[in-house]
Design a protein around this motif. Structure first.
Motif, PDB file in Angstrom:
ATOM      1  N   TRP A  80       0.825  -1.065   0.083  1.00  0.00           N
ATOM      2  CA  TRP A  80       0.106  -0.070   0.004  1.00  0.00           C
ATOM      3  C   TRP A  80       0.897   1.230   0.216  1.00  0.00           C
ATOM      4  N   ALA A  81       1.872   1.095   0.496  1.00  0.00           N
ATOM      5  CA  ALA A  81       2.998   2.353   0.731  1.00  0.00           C
ATOM      6  C   ALA A  81       3.337   2.823  -0.773  1.00  0.00           C
TER       7      ALA A  81
ATOM      8  N   ARG B 154      18.514  13.890   3.422  1.00  0.00           N
ATOM      9  CA  ARG B 154      19.086  14.767   4.301  1.00  0.00           C
ATOM     10  C   ARG B 154      19.557  14.215   5.589  1.00  0.00           C
ATOM     11  N   GLY B 155      18.971  12.897   5.946  1.00  0.00           N
ATOM     12  CA  GLY B 155      19.154  12.250   7.025  1.00  0.00           C
ATOM     13  C   GLY B 155      17.951  12.294   8.005  1.00  0.00           C
ATOM     14  N   GLY B 156      16.750  12.835   7.349  1.00  0.00           N
ATOM     15  CA  GLY B 156      15.657  12.838   8.279  1.00  0.00           C
ATOM     16  C   GLY B 156      14.964  11.698   8.650  1.00  0.00           C
ATOM     17  N   THR B 157      14.115  11.611   9.656  1.00  0.00           N
ATOM     18  CA  THR B 157      13.369  10.565  10.113  1.00  0.00           C
ATOM     19  C   THR B 157      12.074  10.767  10.587  1.00  0.00           C
ATOM     20  N   ASP B 158      11.641  12.117  10.742  1.00  0.00           N
ATOM     21  CA  ASP B 158      10.270  12.239  11.171  1.00  0.00           C
ATOM     22  C   ASP B 158       9.185  12.457  10.005  1.00  0.00           C
ATOM     23  N   LEU B 159       9.594  12.686   9.032  1.00  0.00           N
ATOM     24  CA  LEU B 159       8.551  12.498   7.674  1.00  0.00           C
ATOM     25  C   LEU B 159       8.336  11.054   7.252  1.00  0.00           C
ATOM     26  N   LEU B 160       9.421  10.295   7.416  1.00  0.00           N
ATOM     27  CA  LEU B 160       9.255   8.881   7.138  1.00  0.00           C
ATOM     28  C   LEU B 160       8.242   8.282   8.107  1.00  0.00           C
ATOM     29  N   GLN B 161       8.397   8.485   9.424  1.00  0.00           N
ATOM     30  CA  GLN B 161       7.237   8.131  10.601  1.00  0.00           C
ATOM     31  C   GLN B 161       6.005   8.678  10.192  1.00  0.00           C
ATOM     32  N   ALA B 162       6.025   9.777   9.688  1.00  0.00           N
ATOM     33  CA  ALA B 162       4.711  10.644   9.780  1.00  0.00           C
ATOM     34  C   ALA B 162       3.998   9.792   8.445  1.00  0.00           C
ATOM     35  N   THR B 163       4.749   9.420   7.415  1.00  0.00           N
ATOM     36  CA  THR B 163       4.418   8.880   6.181  1.00  0.00           C
ATOM     37  C   THR B 163       3.840   7.388   6.558  1.00  0.00           C
ATOM     38  N   ILE B 164       4.533   6.509   7.244  1.00  0.00           N
ATOM     39  CA  ILE B 164       3.900   5.237   7.778  1.00  0.00           C
ATOM     40  C   ILE B 164       2.839   5.484   8.501  1.00  0.00           C
ATOM     41  N   LEU B 165       2.849   6.381   9.494  1.00  0.00           N
ATOM     42  CA  LEU B 165       1.271   6.728   9.985  1.00  0.00           C
ATOM     43  C   LEU B 165       0.189   6.778   9.064  1.00  0.00           C
TER      44      LEU B 165
ATOM     45  N   ASP C  36      -2.104  12.944   3.373  1.00  0.00           N
ATOM     46  CA  ASP C  36      -1.145  13.634   3.745  1.00  0.00           C
ATOM     47  C   ASP C  36      -0.480  13.525   4.873  1.00  0.00           C
ATOM     48  N   PRO C  37       0.767  12.919   4.563  1.00  0.00           N
ATOM     49  CA  PRO C  37       1.686  12.467   5.757  1.00  0.00           C
ATOM     50  C   PRO C  37       2.151  13.819   6.678  1.00  0.00           C
ATOM     51  N   THR C  38       2.083  14.845   6.163  1.00  0.00           N
ATOM     52  CA  THR C  38       2.484  16.208   7.019  1.00  0.00           C
ATOM     53  C   THR C  38       1.574  16.411   8.216  1.00  0.00           C
ATOM     54  N   ARG C  39       0.348  15.741   8.386  1.00  0.00           N
ATOM     55  CA  ARG C  39      -0.668  15.943   9.415  1.00  0.00           C
ATOM     56  C   ARG C  39       0.017  15.142  10.622  1.00  0.00           C
ATOM     57  N   PHE C  40       0.913  14.041  10.578  1.00  0.00           N
ATOM     58  CA  PHE C  40       1.452  13.486  11.525  1.00  0.00           C
ATOM     59  C   PHE C  40       2.945  14.206  11.897  1.00  0.00           C
ATOM     60  N   VAL C  41       3.527  15.060  10.925  1.00  0.00           N
ATOM     61  CA  VAL C  41       4.713  15.839  11.444  1.00  0.00           C
ATOM     62  C   VAL C  41       4.912  16.384  12.796  1.00  0.00           C
ATOM     63  N   GLY C  42       5.626  15.948  13.663  1.00  0.00           N
ATOM     64  CA  GLY C  42       5.616  16.729  15.175  1.00  0.00           C
ATOM     65  C   GLY C  42       4.189  16.335  15.696  1.00  0.00           C
ATOM     66  N   GLU C  43       3.329  15.573  15.371  1.00  0.00           N
ATOM     67  CA  GLU C  43       2.179  15.459  16.105  1.00  0.00           C
ATOM     68  C   GLU C  43       1.620  13.975  16.000  1.00  0.00           C
TER      69      GLU C  43
ATOM     70  N   ALA D 147       3.781  -4.620  17.271  1.00  0.00           N
ATOM     71  CA  ALA D 147       3.405  -3.198  16.575  1.00  0.00           C
ATOM     72  C   ALA D 147       4.810  -2.709  16.252  1.00  0.00           C
ATOM     73  N   ALA D 148       5.641  -2.672  17.171  1.00  0.00           N
ATOM     74  CA  ALA D 148       7.010  -1.988  17.005  1.00  0.00           C
ATOM     75  C   ALA D 148       7.940  -2.547  16.167  1.00  0.00           C
ATOM     76  N   PHE D 149       7.649  -3.905  16.117  1.00  0.00           N
ATOM     77  CA  PHE D 149       8.657  -4.834  15.147  1.00  0.00           C
ATOM     78  C   PHE D 149       7.871  -4.466  13.806  1.00  0.00           C
ATOM     79  N   ALA D 150       6.727  -4.295  13.380  1.00  0.00           N
ATOM     80  CA  ALA D 150       6.109  -4.054  12.224  1.00  0.00           C
ATOM     81  C   ALA D 150       6.723  -2.627  11.758  1.00  0.00           C
ATOM     82  N   ASN D 151       6.607  -1.718  12.610  1.00  0.00           N
ATOM     83  CA  ASN D 151       7.080  -0.408  12.500  1.00  0.00           C
ATOM     84  C   ASN D 151       8.500  -0.666  11.864  1.00  0.00           C
TER      85      ASN D 151
END
Length: 443
Positions: free
Chosen positions: A263-264, A284-295, A350-357, A377-381
């Motif tokens: 689905w991703a 650029r070595g970011g992590t937050d947007l990837l986690q927001a995208t998965i969410l 819209d992955p940005t809805r979960f950036v920083g939130e 759940a943590a293993f899946a993530n």
């Protein structure tokens, strides 16, 4: 009873749940609101809820009041599986299953996932469209097999061949209102029991071999941990229950994660702005947007759209409804995820809805909730994080104007109807840190 009762004939309700569950429940939500009552086999009278406040009441209810629905996934995974247990036995078992999926072990799994991704990705056709679901299935199956059993061998090769057929067959059986007690030649459970016998034979060999290993206490695979685990009274888990739990981990631990990855690909290839922003951030070595995208992928395309509890005691109140003993309460995962009063523009990816939130606990529930929330759940993530980071580091994913793929029921899980089609090219100069150098895991 304040919740509206669906007045359709029982046969029509059954057909809706069996053949078009997602669309059927969506239409009922539009007509009746966030709580309504169905009467469908095998659960009988069922209260469907999708309001976060109601979901909180359900997920935080005492284990003496709500338990696992009947029938449940224990029919497929075994009566000794965590899915088949209630009350104190469930609590004690869950306590034994949590350690393999937390702490330092999680970071050890990251390298394993990266290895399996690289092995599978080396076979991908470049510049030609292919379905990603099957390759992702192979990655996640190999990962969970190695995590559960450690070293490879003849038995693991046999499991790698037999397990996908077994799991797919069992997944489809779970949604059929057919008794598992029949023994006639036309009962589909007969074939399932043959598959299960093969699985039990293979895994018993692995259990016996592990138990005889004089270095068992030095091993860090999940089988070794379960063999050495002890309940609070000092008793070990039985071999039968170990086989049930390993099947649970092998089945639930690869199909749902692989489907989310498909689905991703399906979502990102149709949203070029989101895809390009994610690639730039990862470079650029970011992590937050990837986690927001998965969410956001899990919010917009939850692989499992319902989770349920059965009322086994008195005193369950959901909103204004007193739910009688013997009823089932169905939590609408997809229903709450698409509720415009919960998420702004819920149909928008819209992955940005979960950036920083982070999403609210009882509004974002792809792993269920409460004491029965998915233990892996943590293993899946972690798997999704490693695979998506590696994919976008090593490959260019071509975008498309094709319509989104339909939801296709595989039994328990919903997958992209065409398997998450993709066209990829190798990146000539992939940038950014390797997956193993920078990792953030969220449950």
């Amino acid at each position: 009873m304040d919740a509206p009762v669906v007045r359709l004939p029982k046969a029509a309700q059954t057909a809706g749940m069996l053949f078009a569950r997602r669309r059927f429940l969506m239409s009922l939500r539009e007509r009746h609101g966030k709580a309504f009552v169905l009467d469908v086999p095998p659960f009988g009278r069922t209260l469907v809820v999708s309001d976060p406040a109601a979901l909180k009441q359900l997920f935080t209810a005492s284990p003496e009041v709500v338990g696992t629905p009947q029938p449940n996934l224990g029919r497929v995974l075994g009566a000794g599986s965590i899915f088949g247990l209630d009350g104190e036995p469930h609590r004690l078992r869950r306590k034994l299953l949590v350690p393999p999926f937390h702490g330092r072990r999680m970071h050890a799994y990251a390298g394993l996932i990266e290895e399996e991704f690289a092995r599978e990705a080396a076979t991908w056709p470049l510049g030609r469209e292919f379905a990603t679901l099957a390759p992702f299935m192979r990655i996640t199956l190999n990962v969970i097999l190695r995590a559960v059993f450690g070293a490879d061998g003849e038995e693991l090769r046999e499991l790698r061949e037999k397990l996908p057929i077994f799991v797919t067959y069992g997944s489809r059986l779970t949604v059929l209102p057919v008794t598992d007690r029949g023994i006639g030649p036309w009962n589909p459970w007969r074939k399932f029991r043959e598959y299960r016998a093969i699985y039990d034979r293979i895994v018993q060999i692995l259990i016996d071999r592990a138990r005889a290993d004089e270095h068992l206490d030095e091993r860090d695979d999940i089988l070794a941990m379960l063999l050495q685990s002890r309940y609070e009274d000092g008793a070990p888990m039985s071999d039968a229950h170990i086989k049930d739990e390993l099947l649970t981990l092998l089945a639930a631990g690869h199909e749902t994660t692989a489907t989310t990855l498909a689905w991703a690909v399906e979502r990102l290839s149709r949203h070029p702005a989101a895809l390009h922003a994610l690639v730039d951030d990862l470079d650029r070595g970011g992590t937050d947007l990837l986690q927001a995208t998965i969410l956001e992928i899990q919010r917009t395309r939850p692989v499992v759209i319902n989770t349920a509890r059965r009322v086994i005691g008195d005193g369950l109140r959901i909103g204004e409804v007193d739910v009688p003993r013997g009823w089932t309460v169905l939590a609408g995962i997809d229903l709450v995820h698409t509720d415009e009063s919960v998420f702004a523009h819920p149909r928008r990816f819209d992955p940005t809805r979960f950036v920083g939130e982070k999403p609210a606990t009882y509004a974002w529930i792809p792993f269920g909730g409460g004491t029965r929330r998915c233990v892996g759940a943590a293993f899946a993530n972690l798997e999704m994080t490693v695979v998506l980071r590696a994919l976008l580091r090593d490959f260019e994913l071509r975008t498309t104007y094709a319509p989104g793929e339909r939801w296709h029921s595989r039994g328990v899980a919903y997958a992209p109807a065409k398997g998450g089609l993709a066209v990829v090219h190798r990146r000539t100069q992939p940038r950014g840190t390797s997956t193993g150098e920078q990792m953030e895991v969220t449950a």
